[in-house]
Scaffold this motif. Structure first.
Motif, PDB file in Angstrom:
ATOM      1  N   TYR A 125       0.739  -1.232   0.138  1.00  0.00           N
ATOM      2  CA  TYR A 125       0.079  -0.039   0.077  1.00  0.00           C
ATOM      3  C   TYR A 125       0.662   1.321  -0.150  1.00  0.00           C
ATOM      4  O   TYR A 125       0.673   2.358  -0.561  1.00  0.00           O
ATOM      5  N   GLY A 126       2.149   1.115   0.841  1.00  0.00           N
ATOM      6  CA  GLY A 126       2.913   2.378   0.964  1.00  0.00           C
ATOM      7  C   GLY A 126       3.597   2.637  -0.594  1.00  0.00           C
ATOM      8  O   GLY A 126       3.413   3.922  -0.959  1.00  0.00           O
ATOM      9  N   ILE A 127       3.945   1.751  -0.804  1.00  0.00           N
ATOM     10  CA  ILE A 127       4.494   1.926  -2.555  1.00  0.00           C
ATOM     11  C   ILE A 127       3.468   2.170  -3.548  1.00  0.00           C
ATOM     12  O   ILE A 127       3.807   3.236  -4.236  1.00  0.00           O
ATOM     13  N   ALA A 128       2.285   1.808  -3.477  1.00  0.00           N
ATOM     14  CA  ALA A 128       1.312   2.270  -4.171  1.00  0.00           C
ATOM     15  C   ALA A 128       0.811   3.725  -4.263  1.00  0.00           C
ATOM     16  O   ALA A 128       0.827   4.699  -5.274  1.00  0.00           O
ATOM     17  N   ARG A 129       0.836   4.053  -2.997  1.00  0.00           N
ATOM     18  CA  ARG A 129       0.657   5.505  -2.697  1.00  0.00           C
ATOM     19  C   ARG A 129       1.845   6.626  -2.970  1.00  0.00           C
ATOM     20  O   ARG A 129       1.408   7.875  -3.378  1.00  0.00           O
ATOM     21  N   THR A 130       2.918   6.118  -2.986  1.00  0.00           N
ATOM     22  CA  THR A 130       4.080   6.860  -3.161  1.00  0.00           C
ATOM     23  C   THR A 130       4.221   7.019  -4.441  1.00  0.00           C
ATOM     24  O   THR A 130       4.480   8.319  -4.802  1.00  0.00           O
ATOM     25  N   VAL A 131       4.127   6.117  -5.403  1.00  0.00           N
ATOM     26  CA  VAL A 131       4.153   6.067  -6.601  1.00  0.00           C
ATOM     27  C   VAL A 131       3.139   7.167  -7.251  1.00  0.00           C
ATOM     28  O   VAL A 131       3.110   7.907  -8.069  1.00  0.00           O
ATOM     29  N   ALA A 132       1.756   7.009  -6.678  1.00  0.00           N
ATOM     30  CA  ALA A 132       0.810   8.015  -7.486  1.00  0.00           C
ATOM     31  C   ALA A 132       1.243   9.646  -6.849  1.00  0.00           C
ATOM     32  O   ALA A 132       1.019  10.574  -7.721  1.00  0.00           O
ATOM     33  N   ILE A 133       1.851   9.632  -5.767  1.00  0.00           N
ATOM     34  CA  ILE A 133       2.379  10.827  -5.393  1.00  0.00           C
ATOM     35  C   ILE A 133       3.623  11.614  -6.113  1.00  0.00           C
ATOM     36  O   ILE A 133       3.686  12.681  -6.669  1.00  0.00           O
ATOM     37  N   GLY A 134       4.394  10.622  -6.608  1.00  0.00           N
ATOM     38  CA  GLY A 134       5.642  10.781  -7.321  1.00  0.00           C
ATOM     39  C   GLY A 134       5.107  11.338  -8.505  1.00  0.00           C
ATOM     40  O   GLY A 134       5.675  12.336  -9.177  1.00  0.00           O
ATOM     41  N   PHE A 135       4.148  10.712  -9.351  1.00  0.00           N
ATOM     42  CA  PHE A 135       3.644  11.157 -10.524  1.00  0.00           C
ATOM     43  C   PHE A 135       3.161  12.469 -10.470  1.00  0.00           C
ATOM     44  O   PHE A 135       3.098  13.234 -11.632  1.00  0.00           O
ATOM     45  N   ALA A 136       2.297  12.665  -9.336  1.00  0.00           N
ATOM     46  CA  ALA A 136       1.893  14.135  -9.255  1.00  0.00           C
ATOM     47  C   ALA A 136       3.053  15.185  -9.076  1.00  0.00           C
ATOM     48  O   ALA A 136       2.920  16.155  -9.863  1.00  0.00           O
ATOM     49  N   LEU A 137       4.051  14.818  -8.356  1.00  0.00           N
ATOM     50  CA  LEU A 137       5.157  15.743  -8.353  1.00  0.00           C
ATOM     51  C   LEU A 137       5.842  16.117  -9.693  1.00  0.00           C
ATOM     52  O   LEU A 137       6.132  17.236 -10.211  1.00  0.00           O
ATOM     53  N   ILE A 138       5.853  14.876 -10.619  1.00  0.00           N
ATOM     54  CA  ILE A 138       6.417  15.260 -11.953  1.00  0.00           C
ATOM     55  C   ILE A 138       5.509  16.345 -12.719  1.00  0.00           C
ATOM     56  O   ILE A 138       5.814  17.163 -13.556  1.00  0.00           O
ATOM     57  N   PHE A 139       4.195  16.089 -12.534  1.00  0.00           N
ATOM     58  CA  PHE A 139       3.417  17.006 -13.227  1.00  0.00           C
ATOM     59  C   PHE A 139       3.260  18.483 -12.834  1.00  0.00           C
ATOM     60  O   PHE A 139       3.449  19.344 -13.395  1.00  0.00           O
ATOM     61  N   PHE A 140       3.541  18.609 -11.397  1.00  0.00           N
ATOM     62  CA  PHE A 140       3.669  19.876 -10.702  1.00  0.00           C
ATOM     63  C   PHE A 140       4.951  20.794 -10.882  1.00  0.00           C
ATOM     64  O   PHE A 140       5.202  21.956 -10.933  1.00  0.00           O
ATOM     65  N   PHE A 141       6.000  19.839 -10.949  1.00  0.00           N
ATOM     66  CA  PHE A 141       7.327  20.535 -10.924  1.00  0.00           C
ATOM     67  C   PHE A 141       8.268  19.745 -11.910  1.00  0.00           C
ATOM     68  O   PHE A 141       7.979  18.712 -12.545  1.00  0.00           O
ATOM     69  N   ASN A 142       9.207  20.689 -12.297  1.00  0.00           N
ATOM     70  CA  ASN A 142      10.007  20.392 -13.536  1.00  0.00           C
ATOM     71  C   ASN A 142      11.258  19.509 -12.847  1.00  0.00           C
ATOM     72  O   ASN A 142      12.351  20.219 -12.492  1.00  0.00           O
ATOM     73  N   LEU A 143      11.066  18.280 -12.510  1.00  0.00           N
ATOM     74  CA  LEU A 143      12.066  17.521 -11.744  1.00  0.00           C
ATOM     75  C   LEU A 143      13.353  16.918 -12.623  1.00  0.00           C
ATOM     76  O   LEU A 143      12.860  16.299 -13.731  1.00  0.00           O
ATOM     77  N   ASP A 144      14.292  17.174 -12.505  1.00  0.00           N
ATOM     78  CA  ASP A 144      15.502  16.757 -13.270  1.00  0.00           C
ATOM     79  C   ASP A 144      16.208  15.565 -12.597  1.00  0.00           C
ATOM     80  O   ASP A 144      17.010  15.626 -11.881  1.00  0.00           O
ATOM     81  N   LEU A 145      15.800  14.333 -12.912  1.00  0.00           N
ATOM     82  CA  LEU A 145      16.472  13.096 -12.461  1.00  0.00           C
ATOM     83  C   LEU A 145      17.199  12.748 -13.349  1.00  0.00           C
ATOM     84  O   LEU A 145      17.275  11.278 -13.272  1.00  0.00           O
ATOM     85  N   SER A 146      17.722  13.050 -14.334  1.00  0.00           N
ATOM     86  CA  SER A 146      18.712  12.447 -15.277  1.00  0.00           C
ATOM     87  C   SER A 146      19.948  11.761 -14.961  1.00  0.00           C
ATOM     88  O   SER A 146      20.390  10.861 -15.644  1.00  0.00           O
TER      89      SER A 146
END
Length: 278
Positions: A125-146
């Motif tokens: 459950y923790g992994i699923a919720r964290t992945v969902a929040i992670g995708f939201a962060l990609i939408f809101f912020f310009n994250l450079d994880l190259s």
């Protein structure tokens, strides 16, 4: 005989995961509220870093972006770690809410099976919720994880699972022994971990006593290792010291926490604490 016993315990293990899944489904609206709360908390940290430029505290855009990444990664990791910690710590609280605590503790299964089943459900459950929040962060912020080394990050996460389970099981003893105040004490433990584990700052800024306690926290090595792998591409070889420390902590914490829980269970049954809800 041994095969039948193992099959029985495996069925019980899967059963606890299934039961927890059904509980999440039943209370899906509340889970959605908590998901929104976690998302808002992480976004607030991200916009805090973005707002530093308006205060004249960050002279360089590169420094600002690095600060934002540092805080966002810390906030996202803390969301996952604290969620798993709480779901395990509140296993007894779930049992009391559902009125199943006496049935669970009288069932002919090993306590380790019960605890591992609840822990596995919490991890999924923790992994699923964290992945969902992670995708939201990609939408809101310009994250450079190259430069991120995802393999190293996953290896550190895997190694951190054991000590995290140990901490959660230790904390689940509190609601077991104190129906009235055990839940509040779990929040207190979370607050201490937040302070000493370097979620939003390196533990080097802490006073010497807190810094020493922070060194003993497995979350410290999890946060610093995953940060380095995501932000600076830490190699798997470079992460081996942190992974080794986490595995060692897990080997110590999990058996110790299960032993402590078993002792607490004996005391709770003797004092009639299982049936009490307050």
């Amino acid at each position: 005989m041994i095969g039948n016993s193992l099959r029985w315990e495996l069925n019980a293990f899967v059963g606890f995961i299934e039961r927890q899944k059904n509980l999440y489904r039943r209370y899906w609206l509340w889970e959605a509220v908590w998901l929104l709360y976690n998302l808002v908390s992480v976004l607030s940290i991200g916009y805090l870093a973005a707002g530093l430029s308006t205060l004249g505290l960050e002279p360089g855009q590169a420094n600002l972006h690095q600060t934002q990444l540092y805080l966002l990664v810390g906030a996202l990791l803390w969301t996952y770690l604290s969620l798993v910690f709480f779901e395990i710590a509140f296993a007894i609280t779930w049992e009391r809410w559902e009125g199943t605590i006496e049935y669970t503790f009288m069932a002919p299964i090993k306590r380790l099976t019960h605890l591992l089943g609840m822990s596995a459900a919490s991890l999924i459950y923790g992994i699923a919720r964290t992945v969902a929040i992670g995708f939201a962060l990609i939408f809101f912020f310009n994250l450079d994880l190259s430069h991120a080394n995802w393999l190293t990050a996953l290896a550190i996460f895997a190694a951190a699972t054991l000590p995290l389970l140990g901490l959660g099981i230790f904390t689940s003893v509190l609601p077991l022994l104190s129906p009235e105040k055990g839940e509040q004490m779990a929040f207190a433990v979370q607050g201490v971990l937040l302070l000493i584990s370097g979620v939003y700052y390196p533990i080097s800024v802490l006073p010497a006593p807190l810094h020493f306690v922070g060194i003993l926290s497995p979350l410290t090595y999890t946060l610093s290792g995953v940060r380095e792998s995501l932000l600076h591409g830490l190699s798997l070889a470079g992460a081996l010291p942190d992974i080794g420390i986490l595995l060692l902590m897990g080997v110590i914490l999990v058996p110790a926490s299960v032993w402590c829980f078993n002792r607490a269970e004996v005391r709770a049954k003797r004092l009639g604490l299982l049936k009490r809800s307050g």
